[in-house]
Scaffold this active site. Structure first.
Site, PDB file in Angstrom:
ATOM      1  N   CYS A 189       0.701  -1.185   0.372  1.00  0.00           N
ATOM      2  CA  CYS A 189      -0.079  -0.121  -0.127  1.00  0.00           C
ATOM      3  C   CYS A 189       0.684   1.267   0.227  1.00  0.00           C
ATOM      4  O   CYS A 189       0.668   2.058  -0.371  1.00  0.00           O
ATOM      5  CB  CYS A 189      -0.655   0.136   1.354  1.00  0.00           C
TER       6      CYS A 189
ATOM      7  N   ARG B   3       4.338   0.857  -0.914  1.00  0.00           N
ATOM      8  CA  ARG B   3       5.569   1.422  -1.772  1.00  0.00           C
ATOM      9  C   ARG B   3       4.614   0.165  -3.497  1.00  0.00           C
ATOM     10  O   ARG B   3       4.967  -0.790  -3.154  1.00  0.00           O
ATOM     11  CB  ARG B   3       6.744   1.380  -1.598  1.00  0.00           C
TER      12      ARG B   3
ATOM     13  N   GLY C  49     -13.789   3.678  14.926  1.00  0.00           N
ATOM     14  CA  GLY C  49     -12.565   4.330  13.697  1.00  0.00           C
ATOM     15  C   GLY C  49     -11.326   3.365  13.304  1.00  0.00           C
ATOM     16  O   GLY C  49     -11.210   2.258  13.599  1.00  0.00           O
TER      17      GLY C  49
END
Length: 420
Positions: free
Chosen positions: A50, A52, A189
């Site tokens: 996510c 690189r 969250g």
């Protein structure tokens, strides 16, 4: 043969661009095959996470811009845009970059350990696809060994550098065994999700998630085997929790001093550890006044994180020293391969001369020529043939007064330079 490494990461490119050039697992084989067939890559590995996307290639006469254009074409993105947000390394610099990545020195969170597993998976996928052989085998195994050395010989991953991780680490210091503790998470969250993951990694069995909507709470709870309750149920359930970690978007406190007093009474004053990660606060500050309630806020944890980041930076400097030394070892091995090729070529050349002169001498003896004369002629011709190249090299070095080359040649030829 040249090693190239090109890519983009969280430092150079936006999430939108990183998503566009990510390589899903199902496309890896096609991508590796394309690198071989389109660019002539002898060996290749694609690392895609996510944060690189990097492509490592071993090839002849391949340039960075061609490799970046291949990535752009494969994903149908603008090559100029990709190039502007990319980086590229070759040879020793590429080796150094790979080792830094594997050791967590180039990560969004300094020293995070997940990247090593991701790089190992990328290597395994490439090997299974037949894209790894020879030098890449040695390079990646050496890189994995360096990353392990960094982990064991430095404190690069020893300290919490996120408030979620710091909250769990703080709880571990207060409770002798987190596995026996009951945890109440308030909110569902991103922060609480990260806390839940860290708690699960510490083998905590009793976790309850309280949230305004049960559906979202269930999405977070199911993967870790947690229970769910509504926010309205918190007053009746608070006494069951040893640890309470809260992070909601509420503008008013979720837990007040009176609620905690009641819970502590039901617990016969067995302590409760509170961590309030919300801004504005979810837990009234007056809770900290209670004898058996221990309250930490996001500011308290941020201070811990800053101290730990400084500690990790020191460890990163130590890690870089380890990497610098290991780069030299790998380059030395790589250079030795060239000497192996040179030695083989030198031996083959001299064996060819030997075989040619030997066959001629045997033919002369078979024709009745004096064997003594044949041996003398053979030795003279063999000596002249073997001395021709070194003599020429010595003469050229002397003519140009190249003392360094002269010294190397004399040492190589076993000449006694002091006597000379």
């Amino acid at each position: 043969m040249k090693l190239l490494a090109v890519g983009i990461n969280h430092k150079t490119a936006s999430l939108v661009l990183r998503e566009k050039v990510a390589f899903p697992a199902e496309s890896l084989v096609d991508a590796l095959t394309s690198l071989r067939d389109t660019l002539g890559a002898q060996e290749s590995v694609i690392l895609s996470t996510c944060n690189r996307t990097e492509v490592y290639v071993q090839a002849e006469n391949l340039q960075h811009h061609a490799l970046l254009k291949w990535i752009a074409d494969f994903h149908q993105v603008d090559a100029g845009d990709l190039t502007r947000h990319s980086y590229a390394y070759d040879s020793e610099a590429a080796v150094a970059h790979m080792m830094r990545v594997a050791s967590g020195l180039d990560s969004l969170i300094l020293g995070e350990p997940q990247i090593l597993g991701q790089l190992k998976q990328a290597y395994s996928s490439a090997k299974n696809a037949g894209a790894v052989d020879g030098q890449f085998e040695r390079l990646f195994q050496h890189t994995f060994s360096v990353a392990k050395k960094v982990r064991t010989e430095t404190d690069i991953g020893a300290n919490a550098v996120s408030v979620a991780f710091a909250a769990v680490q703080l709880a571990k210091q207060i409770f002798s065994s987190l596995a026996k503790s009951s945890v109440l998470l308030i909110g569902a969250g991103e922060t609480i999700e990260l806390v839940a993951k860290h708690l699960s990694d510490n083998q905590i069995k009793s976790i309850t998630v309280a949230n305004r909507t049960l559906q979202r709470a269930k999405q977070l709870a199911e993967p870790i085997g947690a229970k769910v309750i509504t926010l309205a149920q918190i007053p009746n359930m608070l006494h069951e929790a040893d640890i309470v970690i809260s992070s909601t978007a509420s503008t008013l406190p979720m837990i007040g001093k009176g609620m905690v007093e009641s819970a502590l009474k039901d617990r016969r004053h067995k302590p409760i550890f509170f961590v309030d990660l919300a801004v504005p606060r979810d837990i009234e500050n007056e809770v900290a006044e209670l004898d058996d309630a221990f309250l930490y806020t996001v500011d308290d944890l941020q201070h811990i994180v800053e101290q730990n980041l400084a500690s990790r930076q020191q460890a990163a400097n130590e890690a870089q020293s380890i990497i610098d030394k290991q780069i030299k070892e790998f380059i030395s091995w790589q250079n030795s391969l060239q000497s192996v090729d040179s030695v083989k070529a030198f031996r083959d050349q001299n064996n060819l001369i030997k075989h040619k002169l030997q066959q001629r001498a045997l033919s002369q003896i078979a024709e009745g020529k004096d064997p003594e004369q044949v041996v003398i002629e053979l030795s003279n011709k063999l000596a002249n043939a073997l001395m021709h190249a070194p003599t020429k090299a010595l003469s050229e070095a002397a003519q140009h007064n190249d003392q360094h080359r002269l010294s190397v040649l004399k040492q190589s030829l076993g000449l006694n330079t002091e006597k000379d």
